[in-house]
Design a protein around this motif. Structure first.
Motif, short mmCIF file in Angstrom:
data_model
loop_
_atom_site.label_atom_id
_atom_site.label_comp_id
_atom_site.label_asym_id
_atom_site.label_seq_id
_atom_site.Cartn_x
_atom_site.Cartn_y
_atom_site.Cartn_z
N UNK A 5 61.83 -13.60 13.00
CA UNK A 5 60.96 -12.80 12.14
C UNK A 5 60.59 -11.50 12.84
N UNK A 6 60.09 -10.56 12.04
CA UNK A 6 59.71 -9.24 12.55
C UNK A 6 58.40 -8.82 11.89
N UNK A 7 57.49 -8.30 12.70
CA UNK A 7 56.26 -7.76 12.15
C UNK A 7 56.46 -6.26 11.88
N UNK A 8 56.17 -5.85 10.66
CA UNK A 8 56.26 -4.45 10.28
C UNK A 8 54.85 -3.96 9.97
N UNK A 9 54.40 -2.95 10.68
CA UNK A 9 53.08 -2.37 10.45
C UNK A 9 53.23 -0.88 10.15
N UNK A 10 52.54 -0.41 9.13
CA UNK A 10 52.62 0.99 8.72
C UNK A 10 51.21 1.56 8.65
N UNK A 11 51.04 2.74 9.21
CA UNK A 11 49.79 3.49 9.08
C UNK A 11 50.13 4.82 8.44
N UNK A 12 49.56 5.06 7.26
CA UNK A 12 49.71 6.35 6.58
C UNK A 12 48.47 7.18 6.93
N UNK A 13 48.61 8.14 7.81
CA UNK A 13 47.48 8.98 8.22
C UNK A 13 47.48 10.25 7.39
N UNK A 14 46.35 10.54 6.75
CA UNK A 14 46.24 11.64 5.81
C UNK A 14 45.30 12.70 6.39
N UNK A 15 45.79 13.94 6.46
CA UNK A 15 45.00 15.04 6.99
C UNK A 15 45.15 16.26 6.08
N UNK A 16 44.16 17.14 6.16
CA UNK A 16 44.29 18.38 5.40
C UNK A 16 45.04 19.42 6.24
N UNK A 17 45.19 20.62 5.71
CA UNK A 17 45.99 21.63 6.41
C UNK A 17 45.34 22.11 7.70
N UNK A 18 44.06 21.83 7.86
CA UNK A 18 43.37 22.16 9.11
C UNK A 18 43.44 21.02 10.11
N UNK A 19 44.24 20.01 9.81
CA UNK A 19 44.42 18.82 10.66
C UNK A 19 43.18 17.95 10.73
N UNK A 20 42.27 18.11 9.76
CA UNK A 20 41.09 17.25 9.69
C UNK A 20 41.48 15.94 8.98
N UNK A 21 41.20 14.84 9.63
CA UNK A 21 41.56 13.54 9.06
C UNK A 21 40.67 13.23 7.87
N UNK A 22 41.28 12.80 6.76
CA UNK A 22 40.50 12.40 5.59
C UNK A 22 40.64 10.91 5.29
N UNK A 23 41.53 10.22 5.99
CA UNK A 23 41.65 8.78 5.77
C UNK A 23 42.96 8.23 6.28
N UNK A 24 43.08 6.92 6.17
CA UNK A 24 44.29 6.24 6.63
C UNK A 24 44.49 4.97 5.80
N UNK A 25 45.74 4.65 5.53
CA UNK A 25 46.09 3.44 4.81
C UNK A 25 46.94 2.59 5.74
N UNK A 26 46.54 1.36 5.98
CA UNK A 26 47.26 0.46 6.87
C UNK A 26 47.89 -0.69 6.10
N UNK A 27 49.10 -1.02 6.45
CA UNK A 27 49.80 -2.16 5.86
C UNK A 27 50.47 -2.95 6.97
N UNK A 28 50.59 -4.25 6.77
CA UNK A 28 51.26 -5.09 7.77
C UNK A 28 51.77 -6.35 7.11
N UNK A 29 52.94 -6.81 7.55
CA UNK A 29 53.48 -8.08 7.08
C UNK A 29 54.52 -8.56 8.07
N UNK A 30 54.79 -9.86 8.01
CA UNK A 30 55.83 -10.48 8.84
C UNK A 30 56.99 -10.83 7.94
N UNK A 31 58.18 -10.30 8.26
CA UNK A 31 59.36 -10.45 7.41
C UNK A 31 60.50 -11.08 8.17
N UNK A 32 61.48 -11.52 7.42
CA UNK A 32 62.72 -11.99 8.04
C UNK A 32 63.39 -10.85 8.78
#
Length: 292
Positions: free
Chosen positions: A224-251
């Motif tokens: 099995x393999x763990x896949x983790x994704x972080x979608x980091x969202x910033x504006x054009x001034x590089x100011x962070x406005x949020x993040x979306x995290x996902x994770x699962x264990x797959x074949x």
């Protein structure tokens, strides 16, 4: 605000957490995310929507798809039907065809028009989705429902659009990822967000928001393999406005050999949260694109 989603918890805060333990081929699928905001969605004027028989496939397939689509729209709070219409109902017309690809499964391309009762075309829009392979050979009611559920979220976001210019996103690719996984993920997200009021543009200088998808793939025991994704969202001034995290264990074989499929499921599961985060950012302050 916390809501049960797909067996896990979705925290609707500045950091959005998506979790799922669903089986392949939809390991990252989450339920109910389209209701993150505006749970009492209505169509303009409250007239309702008549979903016409979809053109392109055989007649019975087009009618079955229209019926499934009207059911899916009702699940999102839109008054819709495929066999009735009141005098002032808006009509949703669809034309569908199969787009073949040499390196991945065929797509269902749908061209939609929202038409007023006097024949005026209000909006036109395209959706693209990869349905189960049985959709092309032996579609059943559950297959029609699965396909319609995927499309409905895009159509609902499109119907409720207020006409503001779409927010422009640019993906900043992750370096060092093997086999073009980062570009595949960005490509699948670009397709998935169509109709949410967001568009993907080339180059950070053309964008309102910048998205950094960061993927971590970790080999585990038992094939099995763990896949983790972080979608980091910033504006054009590089100011962070949020993040979306996902994770699962797959074949492990799925991750190694079917990454495009996995990337598509990741993108579809994250789309609503990403769109909601972007819309919240736009509405939070005057002067932002489409802001009040």
């Amino acid at each position: 605000m916390r809501a049960a989603v797909g067996g896990g918890l979705l925290a609707a805060t500045i950091v959005l957490v998506l979790a799922s333990c669903g089986p392949v081929p939809q390991p990252f699928r989450t339920e109910g995310l389209s209701r993150l905001d505006n749970p009492l969605l209505t169509v303009p004027g409250g007239e309702g929507v008549f979903v016409a028989t979809v053109e392109g496939p055989e007649g019975w397939v087009g009618q079955a798809l229209a019926t499934a689509m009207s059911t899916a729209l009702r699940g999102h709070g839109v008054v819709a039907g495929a066999r009735w219409a009141n005098r002032n109902a808006l009509e949703l017309r669809g034309v569908g065809y199969q787009q073949l690809h040499h390196d991945r499964p065929g797509e269902l391309v749908m061209l939609w028009s929202l038409v007023r009762h006097d024949g005026t075309v209000l909006r036109e829009f395209e959706t693209r989705n990869t349905p189960p392979t049985t959709f092309w050979s032996d579609p059943t009611a559950p297959v029609f429902r699965a396909v319609a559920d995927r499309i409905a979220r895009q159509v609902v976001n499109w119907i409720r659009s207020d006409g503001s210019p779409p927010l422009r996103l640019a993906f900043v690719p992750q370096t060092g990822m093997p086999d073009g996984r980062g570009s595949a993920l960005a490509r699948e997200m670009s397709r998935s967000i169509a109709g949410t009021g967001l568009v993907v543009v080339p180059g950070a200088g053309n964008a309102d928001l910048l998205i950094w998808p960061r993927v971590t793939v970790t080999a585990l025991s038992g094939g099995t393999t763990r896949v983790a994704i972080a979608w980091m969202v910033r504006d054009r001034s590089a100011v962070s406005i949020g993040r979306i995290d996902q994770e699962d264990v797959l074949d492990a074989g799925t991750v190694a050999n079917r990454w495009d499929d996995v990337a598509g499921e990741i993108a579809r599961a994250a789309t609503d949260a990403l769109a909601g985060l972007a819309r919240s950012w736009r509405a939070a302050a005057p002067g932002r694109p489409g802001g009040s």
